[in-house]
Design a protein around this motif. Sequence first.
Motif, mmCIF file in Angstrom:
data_model
loop_
_atom_site.group_PDB
_atom_site.id
_atom_site.type_symbol
_atom_site.label_atom_id
_atom_site.label_comp_id
_atom_site.label_asym_id
_atom_site.label_seq_id
_atom_site.Cartn_x
_atom_site.Cartn_y
_atom_site.Cartn_z
ATOM 1 N N ARG A 160 2.558 5.518 -37.221
ATOM 2 C CA ARG A 160 3.379 5.775 -36.039
ATOM 3 C C ARG A 160 4.766 5.181 -36.226
ATOM 4 O O ARG A 160 4.897 4.049 -36.688
ATOM 5 C CB ARG A 160 2.722 5.165 -34.797
ATOM 6 N N LYS B 3 -0.708 0.804 -38.997
ATOM 7 C CA LYS B 3 0.431 0.634 -38.086
ATOM 8 C C LYS B 3 1.557 1.609 -38.400
ATOM 9 O O LYS B 3 2.201 2.158 -37.499
ATOM 10 C CB LYS B 3 0.946 -0.808 -38.173
ATOM 11 N N ASP C 198 7.300 3.530 -34.565
ATOM 12 C CA ASP C 198 7.464 2.826 -33.297
ATOM 13 C C ASP C 198 8.912 2.778 -32.815
ATOM 14 O O ASP C 198 9.169 2.837 -31.613
ATOM 15 C CB ASP C 198 6.919 1.393 -33.402
#
Length: 367
Positions: free
Chosen positions: A325, A322, A327
Amino acid sequence: MSHFEPNAILRGAQLTVVGAFRALQNPGLFTSEHYKQAALAVLAGIVIRVVVAIPTVGIRVLISFLGLFTDLSQTTWDADVIEGIHFIEHSVLQVPFFFMTLMRYVTPTLDNMFMDSLAWVDQTYVQKHKGENPDDLRAMYYPNLRQYETKGTNSDKNKDPWAAVQSFLMRFAKKAGISLAVYLLSLLPYVGRFVLPAASFYTFNKSVGWQPAVVIFGSGIFLPKRYLVMFLQSYFSSRTLMRELLDPYFARVRYTPQQKKLWFSDRSGVLYGFAVAFFVFLKIPLLGVLIYGIAEASTAYLITKITDPPPPPQEMEEFKKKDVRWDNKHEFLSLPLDAVDKINARVHKHKAGPVDAAGDVKGRQFA
């Protein structure tokens, strides 16, 4: 280009100032141990200056010896030779920077400084938000990250210190060889003026996109060669510096090469802005090595802005998938600088508690 936008570079430079200010507020940096390391850093800076000056002094002695047999008063080639060697040492090969980064592999001080500073960042965050609802605060970074092993299966670099030094020397020799070859090719008649712009276009097209690559290629044709070399080497050295400063983090959270590439790509603008500001300060004579230590301490603050708090080691694999990236990048870049502490708060449900001077959480541990 979206990862290398001016706003991201500016935010990275801002984090340089804020991170250094936060790091210097840590009383742990002013213990007798760190004073000793600071004194050694200044001494190392003196040694580096002396070592780097040896070739230039040697050439000066040789030219003075030749002056006993030849009249050099009407020529300028001797000054040109000395200036050329100095330029190659400092701008093409970046020899002082090489010695500073090599110190990481000689002593674990920088790794310890990163972790101590990370504990201080957690403690400062809790104190700053002690009047707020604990449910709205982010999780801590230090308590879980210190549980991660720095030696083990996925990191050949950490298995053997001598192997790490050899790996670093090979990387530097390769980069230095390429830099020197490109510079020498740029001295060729007719085609030489296009060598550096072409090299810059190739590099920037791969790294940040064709738009800045075209701009740099076009301006590189008309700019003096010296300035283009200095710009290119500052770019490459800043990238190298950032990777070295992040080594304590990646020694624990071990991404695959592809994952690490994505991790850096998503954060490239902020990382470049952070690193290039410190790279400028590293050029201060004698104090460069000392500033390198401040840069390492500041990187702990940077990590808390561009990554999520790490989970316990047993949950690391899912976290890495996760976290490659970024986000909340656009949200982070749009926030005022005094509000960036809130960037991770809304995505974590763990309660925060006070952190003692060693970085341990009093009461509950955080995931």
